[in-house]
Design a protein around this motif. Structure first.
Motif, PDB file in Angstrom:
ATOM      1  N   LEU A 219     -14.624  21.879 -18.661  1.00  0.00           N
ATOM      2  CA  LEU A 219     -15.505  20.826 -18.887  1.00  0.00           C
ATOM      3  C   LEU A 219     -16.448  20.760 -17.746  1.00  0.00           C
ATOM      4  O   LEU A 219     -17.439  20.040 -17.389  1.00  0.00           O
ATOM      5  N   ALA A 220     -16.179  21.738 -16.716  1.00  0.00           N
ATOM      6  CA  ALA A 220     -17.090  21.952 -15.507  1.00  0.00           C
ATOM      7  C   ALA A 220     -18.519  22.221 -15.565  1.00  0.00           C
ATOM      8  O   ALA A 220     -18.850  22.688 -16.538  1.00  0.00           O
ATOM      9  N   VAL A 221     -19.491  21.170 -14.925  1.00  0.00           N
ATOM     10  CA  VAL A 221     -20.824  21.465 -15.309  1.00  0.00           C
ATOM     11  C   VAL A 221     -21.263  22.803 -14.669  1.00  0.00           C
ATOM     12  O   VAL A 221     -21.985  23.645 -15.190  1.00  0.00           O
ATOM     13  N   ARG A 222     -20.721  23.141 -13.417  1.00  0.00           N
ATOM     14  CA  ARG A 222     -20.875  24.576 -12.937  1.00  0.00           C
ATOM     15  C   ARG A 222     -19.744  25.232 -12.923  1.00  0.00           C
ATOM     16  O   ARG A 222     -18.978  25.225 -11.870  1.00  0.00           O
ATOM     17  N   PRO A 223     -19.195  25.752 -14.134  1.00  0.00           N
ATOM     18  CA  PRO A 223     -17.855  26.557 -13.783  1.00  0.00           C
ATOM     19  C   PRO A 223     -17.788  27.661 -13.165  1.00  0.00           C
ATOM     20  O   PRO A 223     -18.670  28.431 -12.870  1.00  0.00           O
ATOM     21  N   ARG A 224     -16.503  27.618 -12.455  1.00  0.00           N
ATOM     22  CA  ARG A 224     -16.121  28.770 -11.368  1.00  0.00           C
ATOM     23  C   ARG A 224     -15.869  29.993 -12.454  1.00  0.00           C
ATOM     24  O   ARG A 224     -15.200  29.990 -13.290  1.00  0.00           O
ATOM     25  N   ARG A 225     -15.856  31.053 -11.857  1.00  0.00           N
ATOM     26  CA  ARG A 225     -15.531  32.511 -12.545  1.00  0.00           C
ATOM     27  C   ARG A 225     -14.129  32.740 -12.555  1.00  0.00           C
ATOM     28  O   ARG A 225     -13.547  32.961 -13.464  1.00  0.00           O
ATOM     29  N   ASP A 226     -13.581  32.238 -11.434  1.00  0.00           N
ATOM     30  CA  ASP A 226     -11.960  32.574 -11.383  1.00  0.00           C
ATOM     31  C   ASP A 226     -11.432  31.285 -10.697  1.00  0.00           C
ATOM     32  O   ASP A 226     -11.860  30.738  -9.670  1.00  0.00           O
ATOM     33  N   VAL A 227     -10.496  30.743 -11.439  1.00  0.00           N
ATOM     34  CA  VAL A 227      -9.849  29.390 -10.932  1.00  0.00           C
ATOM     35  C   VAL A 227      -8.233  29.670 -11.009  1.00  0.00           C
ATOM     36  O   VAL A 227      -7.638  30.012 -11.741  1.00  0.00           O
TER      37      VAL A 227
END
Length: 281
Positions: A219-227
């Protein structure tokens, strides 16, 4: 990376989500949380239990025809697709020193090729919606543990597939990888039965934290590549990426301690490891 309070999320209400492995420990919990939040969730699973709080379609992701029909049914029910969560996966005993057999092929077929099949079947819908793919990988995609080579190899290959997908679809679709450590679930049963339990080499983490990280990634507005899913996981991820020789030494030392302490005694698949460590001066 772990999340901070600065990460902004899209409103989940009305988001169309497809989850693979939806009847398992992580998939069911994730689907339930998203459904409660107002998302429209459909799952795929080889053996739906029938009591999931969202629709789950029976689908064998190792069978191309089953994937084609299962994904088509899911997309028809959802009316499109905003988020695909590739969660389906299996583990099992597979030491690197032994020739690959059915167990190795099974893990690669599900963890890598199953993910690939489902994603390919969803590409058009994801591009149309400018959607998102979330890959539930594993810490072992970057930091391999012994006696489970097939799982680590399949998860590392899954990340490589995600990287290629990101390059090809990046104009329209975001692709993120989530790296949990071990969660208590039936996925570890076959490894434990073979006497190759990685208790002591891997620390279990709470299911709620893993599911929360996947949900925030979706759901992130600016999703991270690696979490990563914990602070400890973030440290391990950094070390594995930037100081791999140090990581190898730490894992090798832990393996040696456990082998000499008898943790793998009686496990035929680990006989070579045990013998070699006991013969060391």
């Amino acid at each position: 990376m772990t999340f901070s309070s600065r990460d902004r999320l899209h409103d989940p209400r009305g988001r169309r989500v497809l989850i693979t492995g939806a009847s398992g420990t992580i998939g069911r919990s994730l689907g339930e949380r998203l459904t409660r939040a107002g998302a429209r969730v459909v799952g795929l699973d080889l053996r739906p239990s029938g009591d999931e709080p969202f629709p789950v379609i029976e689908c064998d992701i190792t069978d191309p025809d089953s994937v084609t029909s299962g994904v088509a049914e899911a997309l028809a029910e959802l009316g499109g697709l905003d988020i695909l969560v590739n969660n389906a996966g299996i583990g099992g005993p597979a030491p690197a020193e032994h020739a690959p057999g059915d167990e190795v092929r099974r893990q690669l077929e599900i963890n890598l090729l199953g993910t690939w099949r489902v994603t390919a079947a969803c590409v058009d819908a994801l591009v149309a919606a400018r959607g998102r793919v979330v890959m539930v990988t594993s810490r072992m995609a970057v930091m391999q543990l012994p006696l489970a080579a097939a799982y680590g190899a399949s998860k590392r290959a899954m990340v490589a597939y995600a990287d290629a997908l990101r390059l090809e679809l990046g104009t329209h679709v975001t692709v993120s990888c989530v790296y949990p450590s071990a969660v208590r679930s039936p996925i570890h049963d076959s490894t434990k039965a073979a006497g190759l339990s990685l208790e002591g080499m891997s620390v279990y983490e709470p299911l709620d934290g893993v599911v929360g990280a996947i949900m925030r990634t979706a759901l992130a507005v600016r999703p991270r590549r690696d979490v990563t899913t914990t602070r400890k996981g973030a440290v391990e991820f950094f070390l594995a990426r930037h100081l791999p020789a140090l990581t190898d030494r730490i894992v090798a030392r832990t393996l040696a301690t456990r082998a000499r302490a008898g943790a793998f005694d009686g496990a035929s698949l680990a006989a070579g490891v045990v013998e070699r460590h006991r013969k060391r001066p």
